[in-house]
Write a protein that holds these residues in place. Structure first.
Motif, short mmCIF file in Angstrom:
data_model
loop_
_atom_site.label_atom_id
_atom_site.label_comp_id
_atom_site.label_asym_id
_atom_site.label_seq_id
_atom_site.Cartn_x
_atom_site.Cartn_y
_atom_site.Cartn_z
N LYS A 168 0.82 -1.21 0.00
CA LYS A 168 0.00 0.00 0.00
C LYS A 168 0.86 1.27 0.00
O LYS A 168 0.34 2.37 0.19
CB LYS A 168 -0.92 0.02 1.24
CG LYS A 168 -1.72 -1.25 1.44
CD LYS A 168 -3.15 -1.11 0.93
CE LYS A 168 -3.94 -2.37 1.25
NZ LYS A 168 -5.32 -2.33 0.78
N GLU B 171 -6.99 -8.59 3.02
CA GLU B 171 -8.01 -7.71 3.59
C GLU B 171 -9.15 -8.53 4.20
O GLU B 171 -9.67 -8.21 5.27
CB GLU B 171 -8.56 -6.77 2.51
CG GLU B 171 -7.56 -5.71 2.08
CD GLU B 171 -8.07 -4.82 0.96
OE1 GLU B 171 -7.54 -3.71 0.81
OE2 GLU B 171 -8.99 -5.24 0.23
N ASP C 286 -7.16 1.90 4.71
CA ASP C 286 -6.48 1.32 3.55
C ASP C 286 -5.62 0.12 3.97
O ASP C 286 -5.71 -0.96 3.39
CB ASP C 286 -5.59 2.41 2.91
CG ASP C 286 -5.02 1.95 1.59
OD1 ASP C 286 -5.66 1.13 0.91
OD2 ASP C 286 -3.92 2.43 1.23
N VAL C 287 -4.82 0.30 5.02
CA VAL C 287 -3.92 -0.77 5.48
C VAL C 287 -4.73 -1.98 5.96
O VAL C 287 -4.38 -3.13 5.67
CB VAL C 287 -3.00 -0.26 6.61
CG1 VAL C 287 -2.31 -1.43 7.32
CG2 VAL C 287 -1.96 0.70 6.04
#
Lengths: 157, 157, 157
Positions: free
Chosen positions: A96, C60, C123-124
């Motif tokens: 990311k 994710e 995001d991470v």
């Protein structure tokens, strides 16, 4: 007139140290004077990755051996799973394009963020000046309080 | 005009409570008014070491029994190793002439640091006023916010 | 002129999130503008309780599955005992008429407390906007620093 910020980095957890460095870098980028005080477990962030030959007594040697040597070695505060969670997190961060801890330290130092190692903690944990990365100042609680008095944001992490 | 500082001591870990007391003592020594708010696990810092006879229901008794009774009993947040790490740390601190938690509490109180126990936490955890050491005030979040509004450094530990 | 307060909620522990919400509610009730920044583990507080269908990569999905989904699912930082300690604590809180986390979030939002989710952490950790409860803003560290500059109390929890 620039604003000042201070951050006490007490934690030696990778995620908390990352949060402190992201705030420090952000504030410095916005023109603030930032001082980070590394104390207790947070001190491990500032250790050189390689073993340095210094005189230590038995307890100091034991503590030094048990604690992570440098920012690269810190683990997550949660879901560490013996290092696997931390490795996963680093992988994700890389993908990311989030900077690593050593990169965040470097950019902070380049922007003039002052990094101070707490002398009392160094004494208690047996960490010597030669074991710390370059560019670190040494000071105590009075010095922290002096900085905090002039700052408009003071965090304990 | 003196500066004010407030510290919320949420943690009941020996190392974090020590950090809070070292900052409080340092600030008081520099002429600051300091108020420490002990809440949640931090409340254990203020418990008397000996068992006090008070009326408690079953859950309160259970909680009281499971949590450390007083500053002397707090353990490290990391490397506690069933108490061995904490004992090691206390030994090192003694050797290096660093004050113990009870000594830091005493000196803070002598310098006029106000120590406040959070009434809501006391209620939830079933800790009674008689179980707290001498010189502790009782108050709630509104009281904390009033103090924090007048302070220039406010930490959550 | 009203005073401003900011709280960074880094922790995803039920007890720490509760402390942050009690302070936020108290400050809002006293007429303060309050901004809460949820980052890292703290983000889990803002997740909807039910599974939301969103596109995620494998990592994710794994992270999302391992982390607690919403305020109701958070556990205590200490004495969790596989959830039993947390259940006990919730029981006690109910008996003592202390609001639950979802209730504290609701009342905070009703009093105008701004709740911001950190975009970098989202995001991470692979958390998508659709997975967050209603009324959450998205922003980054610069936005936090802007708010903190105008506030007189800034906490990191």
């Amino acid at each position: 007139m620039t604003d000042k910020k201070t951050i006490i980095v007490f934690s030696g957890d990778m995620d908390k140290v990352m949060a402190s460095l992201i705030i420090a870098n952000g504030a410095a980028a916005m023109g603030n004077e930032v001082t980070m005080f590394f104390t207790f477990w947070g001190l491990n962030t500032l250790r050189k990755a390689k073993k340095i030959k210094v005189k230590k007594d038995f307890m100091e040697r034991l503590f030094g051996w048990m604690m992570p040597r440098g920012a690269e070695k810190l683990g997550l505060s949660k879901m560490n799973f013996g290092g696997m969670g931390t490795a996963m997190m680093k992988n994700i961060m890389k993908k990311k394009n989030v900077s690593s801890l050593p990169e965040l330290i470097e950019s902070a130092q380049m922007m003039g963020v002052r990094m101070i190692a707490c002398t009392m903690s160094m004494d208690v944990m047996g960490i010597k000046e030669e074991e710390l990365i370059e560019g670190i100042e040494l000071a105590g609680v009075a010095s922290y309080l002096g900085e905090a008095d002039e700052a408009n944001v003071n965090l304990f992490i």
